[in-house]
Design an enzyme around this catalytic site. Structure first.
Site: not given
Ligand code: GLC
Length: 552
Positions: A219, A278
């Site tokens: 994340d 991500e």
């Molecule tokens: C990422 C997740 C999202 C979350 C953010 C903070 O973007 O996919 O859902 O709100 O991180 O952890």
């Protein structure tokens, strides 16, 4: 942070398969645990619900399942605010349930990827609670970003950064100090310069690897390292996830050293386990830095996700993605929907307008394009991500009443997200019954009346249904030698405007992105189409917004 298992679980034997590079062309299905299947009737999905539905995923034909966070959490941001990284939240079950999901998945030849949230913890995490209690100057505050404020009495935030969810990225405590949170105030950013933070996450990785997971989705992988001195943004545009220059809190070169260390840990384990980042970076070329051979395996391709339904734009992003990944020899990835963006059936139902769309638009158009977009995605070389419910053609729920919304960004006005609940509505399994088979006790977000017709039950075995289209596509992708393999496609440049046509060995794919039928010579034998097609006298009339796969 507790080093204890909440439940005593013996390590799951790891998958022992030969090196197959399975992940290079894998189709990975994202489960948002809260909204997938509720086994105990409390209105919220859980791990046991997921375990019972694994055979459905096997039959759908995916290779792996990525589970969004199910860890102990006050749920200020749907579990992306983790209070204990080694414990399962009671609303989802226990560590034993997690173990059962991993074991059953492996028995079905499915892999399990879990979410790791290293950029920030919950404000209810033991470290943060103690840091707050211990007061300014305490050693635990160094594990986060605590600072005095600016202004005569420290009444102004330490810098001008804004939270991605809207409002300032700093919150002031009653003792006068401020702490940094790029997301909600309940998600304080960890200080990755502190050795205890790095040590702790190496240990967390090992904990889940020992449990038998096949990988991690990282994340906010681009956020861990902040520029020295936390400089003001100054003249810079405030935060947009895509299209920014490198920001002082995102995509700093220092993150790569962390991933090199993590990769060495992962490689100690057998079973070809993987990391997927991500990482919202300005360009696919910057994304490629995360998947250099000694770093992570895959990174989400958000530029692809953000592309409009337009032949030229799609071709451009497909080419730049493949070109960017080739030098680092990482697979390109393709994704159309996830738990943070408006579902693609709804994005494509509306005029192009980014990843957060508030209106239902033309549903029929959206579904037609979404089905065509999926066949295009699954014909590309690399790995593809499918978000729960897209195989049912689910639209976003754009008319949720404000009082049921839970997305923290909704409550922080002017956030660029704010409407993520619409893609998180629990999915329908049956035509009728309590919450359409999601569970016996209703669902934490209300489901629309149309959910029954879109359910798994209503679509199973129905020729032409979106579910059967996904099943056929995934089966063909497996059978038709290596549809996901390779690093390039061969475009046919003579295709009429608005059409895409490309070839792979023994295979071809044609996409009509226009709103009108187009007649072309059939380039082979039709294998699968996203709308009904007929080939006569060697010609095909491609319907509007349609993709066809060909044996060539
Ligand atoms: C990422 C997740 C999202 C979350 C953010 C903070 O973007 O996919 O859902 O709100 O991180 O952890």
């Amino acid at each position: 942070m507790s080093q204890q298992h909440s439940t005593d679980v013996s390590a799951t034997p790891t998958t022992t398969r030969e090196s197959t590079d399975w992940w290079r062309d894998a189709v990975i299905y994202q489960v948002y645990p809260r909204s997938f299947a509720d086994s105990d009737g409390d209105g919220t999905g859980d791990l046991e619900g997921i375990r019972r539905r694994l055979p459905y995923l096997r039959e759908l034909g995916v290779d792996a399942v990525w589970l969004s966070p199910f860890y102990a959490s006050p749920q200020a941001d749907g579990g992306y605010d983790v209070a204990d990284y080694r414990a399962v939240d009671p609303m989802y079950g226990t560590l034993l349930d997690a173990d059962a999901v991993i074991r059953d998945a492996h028995a079905l030849d499915l892999r399990i990827i879990v979410d790791l949230v290293p950029n920030h913890s919950s404000d209810q995490h033991e470290w943060f609670k103690r840091a707050v209690a211990d007061g300014p100057g305490s050693a635990l505050r160094d594990r986060y970003h605590f600072r005095p404020g600016k202004g005569t009495d420290g009444e102004l935030p330490p810098n001008d950064w804004e939270s991605i969810f809207g409002g300032p990225a700093w919150t002031r405590l009653p003792d006068g100090e401020w702490y940094l949170h790029l997301f909600a105030p309940e998600q304080p950013d960890l200080n990755w310069e502190h050795p205890a933070v790095a040590d702790e996450f190496r240990s967390i990785l090992r904990f889940w690897l020992d449990m038998g997971v096949d990988g991690f989705r990282i994340d906010v992988a681009h956020g861990l390292v902040k520029a020295e001195g936390l400089p003001d943004l100054g003249g810079h545009d405030q935060l947009k996830l895509l299209g920014n220059d490198v920001m002082p809190f995102f995509d700093q070169d220092g993150v790569h050293q962390i991933y090199r260390t993590w990769r060495r840990i992962l490689d100690e384990y057998d079973g070809e386990r993987i990391f997927v980042a991500e990482a919202w970076t300005p360009t696919v070329e910057r994304t490629a830095n995360y998947v250099r051979p000694d770093e992570l395996h895959q990174a989400f391709n958000f530029q692809y996700l953000g592309a409009p339904w337009d032949a030229a734009e799609l071709r451009k992003i497909i080419d730049t993605s493949l070109d960017a990944m080739r030098p680092v020899h990482a697979p390109a990835t393709w994704v159309l929907s996830n738990h943070d963006v408006t579902r693609h059936a709804t994005r494509y139902a509306n005029p192009p307008g980014g990843t957060q769309i508030r209106t239902a638009g033309d549903r029929e158009l959206g579904l037609r394009r979404a089905r065509a977009a999926t066949l295009l995605m699954l014909a590309l070389p690399g790995s593809a991500y499918v978000y729960q419910g897209e195989e049912l053609g689910l639209p976003d729920v754009t008319d949720l009443p404000d009082e049921v919304r839970q997305d923290p960004s909704f409550f922080r006005a002017q956030g660029q997200d704010g409407f993520r609940d619409g893609c998180r509505v629990p999915i329908p399994w049956t035509r009728t019954g309590s919450s359409y088979g999601f569970g016996d006790g209703g669902s934490w977000l209300p489901q629309p009346d149309t959910w029954g017709e879109l359910s798994v039950e209503a679509q199973t075995g129905v020729s032409g249904s979106t579910l059967e289209l996904y099943r056929s596509a995934l089966a063909l992708r497996r059978e038709t030698a290596g549809l996901g393999a390779g690093e390039s496609v061969t475009w046919h440049d003579g295709a009429p405007a608005g059409l895409l046509h490309f070839e792979r060995p023994g295979f071809a794919c044609t996409v009509n992105t226009t709103g009108a039928p187009v007649r072309i010579p059939a380039p082979g034998t039709a294998l699968l189409a996203s709308s009904p097609v007929e080939v006569t006298d060697g010609e095909i009339e491609l319907p509007a917004d349609c993709t066809v796969w060909w044996a060539a």
